[in-house]
Design a protein around this motif. Structure first.
Motif, PDB file in Angstrom:
ATOM      1  N   GLU A 220       0.835  -1.206   0.000  1.00 58.00           N
ATOM      2  CA  GLU A 220       0.000   0.000   0.000  1.00 58.00           C
ATOM      3  C   GLU A 220       0.869   1.256   0.000  1.00 58.00           C
ATOM      4  O   GLU A 220       0.594   2.217  -0.714  1.00 58.00           O
ATOM      5  N   LEU A 221       1.938   1.253   0.794  1.00 61.30           N
ATOM      6  CA  LEU A 221       2.841   2.402   0.809  1.00 61.30           C
ATOM      7  C   LEU A 221       3.502   2.594  -0.552  1.00 61.30           C
ATOM      8  O   LEU A 221       3.636   3.724  -1.028  1.00 61.30           O
TER       9      LEU A 221
ATOM     10  N   ARG B  22       2.274   1.790  -3.406  1.00 61.36           N
ATOM     11  CA  ARG B  22       1.255   2.323  -4.310  1.00 61.36           C
ATOM     12  C   ARG B  22       1.090   3.824  -4.103  1.00 61.36           C
ATOM     13  O   ARG B  22       1.053   4.599  -5.068  1.00 61.36           O
ATOM     14  N   GLN B  23       1.023   4.242  -2.835  1.00 59.88           N
ATOM     15  CA  GLN B  23       0.866   5.661  -2.537  1.00 59.88           C
ATOM     16  C   GLN B  23       2.087   6.462  -2.980  1.00 59.88           C
ATOM     17  O   GLN B  23       1.956   7.572  -3.503  1.00 59.88           O
ATOM     18  N   ILE B  24       3.264   5.904  -2.781  1.00 56.86           N
ATOM     19  CA  ILE B  24       4.498   6.579  -3.204  1.00 56.86           C
ATOM     20  C   ILE B  24       4.499   6.755  -4.714  1.00 56.86           C
ATOM     21  O   ILE B  24       4.859   7.819  -5.228  1.00 56.86           O
TER      22      ILE B  24
ATOM     23  N   GLU C 224       1.921   7.008  -6.697  1.00 56.78           N
ATOM     24  CA  GLU C 224       0.951   8.053  -7.045  1.00 56.78           C
ATOM     25  C   GLU C 224       1.559   9.441  -6.852  1.00 56.78           C
ATOM     26  O   GLU C 224       1.426  10.318  -7.710  1.00 56.78           O
ATOM     27  N   VAL C 225       2.203   9.641  -5.708  1.00 59.31           N
ATOM     28  CA  VAL C 225       2.788  10.951  -5.409  1.00 59.31           C
ATOM     29  C   VAL C 225       3.928  11.255  -6.370  1.00 59.31           C
ATOM     30  O   VAL C 225       4.080  12.388  -6.844  1.00 59.31           O
TER      31      VAL C 225
ATOM     32  N   ASP D 174       2.692  17.889  -1.906  1.00 55.35           N
ATOM     33  CA  ASP D 174       3.061  16.635  -2.564  1.00 55.35           C
ATOM     34  C   ASP D 174       4.479  16.223  -2.166  1.00 55.35           C
ATOM     35  O   ASP D 174       4.736  15.046  -1.900  1.00 55.35           O
TER      36      ASP D 174
ATOM     37  N   ARG E 201       4.367  15.050   1.461  1.00 53.93           N
ATOM     38  CA  ARG E 201       3.710  13.737   1.532  1.00 53.93           C
ATOM     39  C   ARG E 201       4.657  12.640   1.063  1.00 53.93           C
ATOM     40  O   ARG E 201       4.721  11.562   1.660  1.00 53.93           O
ATOM     41  N   HIS E 202       5.418  12.899   0.016  1.00 51.47           N
ATOM     42  CA  HIS E 202       6.362  11.916  -0.496  1.00 51.47           C
ATOM     43  C   HIS E 202       7.417  11.600   0.563  1.00 51.47           C
ATOM     44  O   HIS E 202       7.732  10.431   0.808  1.00 51.47           O
TER      45      HIS E 202
ATOM     46  N   LEU F  97       5.850   9.452   3.333  1.00 48.84           N
ATOM     47  CA  LEU F  97       5.624   8.068   2.919  1.00 48.84           C
ATOM     48  C   LEU F  97       6.925   7.282   2.869  1.00 48.84           C
ATOM     49  O   LEU F  97       6.982   6.126   3.312  1.00 48.84           O
TER      50      LEU F  97
ATOM     51  N   ARG G 160       7.874   4.060   5.113  1.00 46.94           N
ATOM     52  CA  ARG G 160       8.268   2.786   4.488  1.00 46.94           C
ATOM     53  C   ARG G 160       9.587   2.287   5.063  1.00 46.94           C
ATOM     54  O   ARG G 160       9.755   1.102   5.330  1.00 46.94           O
TER      55      ARG G 160
END
Length: 53
Positions: free
Chosen positions: A18-19, A21-23, A25-26, A39, A42-43, A46, A50
């Motif tokens: 999940e992390l 995937r989020q990374i 996206e960002v 952004d 957030r990166h 994340l 991780r």
């Protein structure tokens, strides 16, 4: 008596997936001209999360 549950391998694997995937996206947003300071922050958050797993 307090019982603490140890995080299982499968839940760590799901959490990492999940992390990742989020990374991803960002990172796509960071490649665009519409990126924002939020952004970038957030990166960083994340990636730190991780690495702490």
């Amino acid at each position: 008596m307090k019982v603490e549950l140890i995080t299982s391998y499968s839940s760590k694997t799901k959490q990492l997936a999940e992390l990742d995937r989020q990374i991803a996206e960002v990172e796509e947003r960071l490649k665009s001209p519409e990126r924002t300071v939020e952004d970038i922050i957030r990166h960083i958050q994340l990636v730190k999360e991780r690495h702490s797993i």
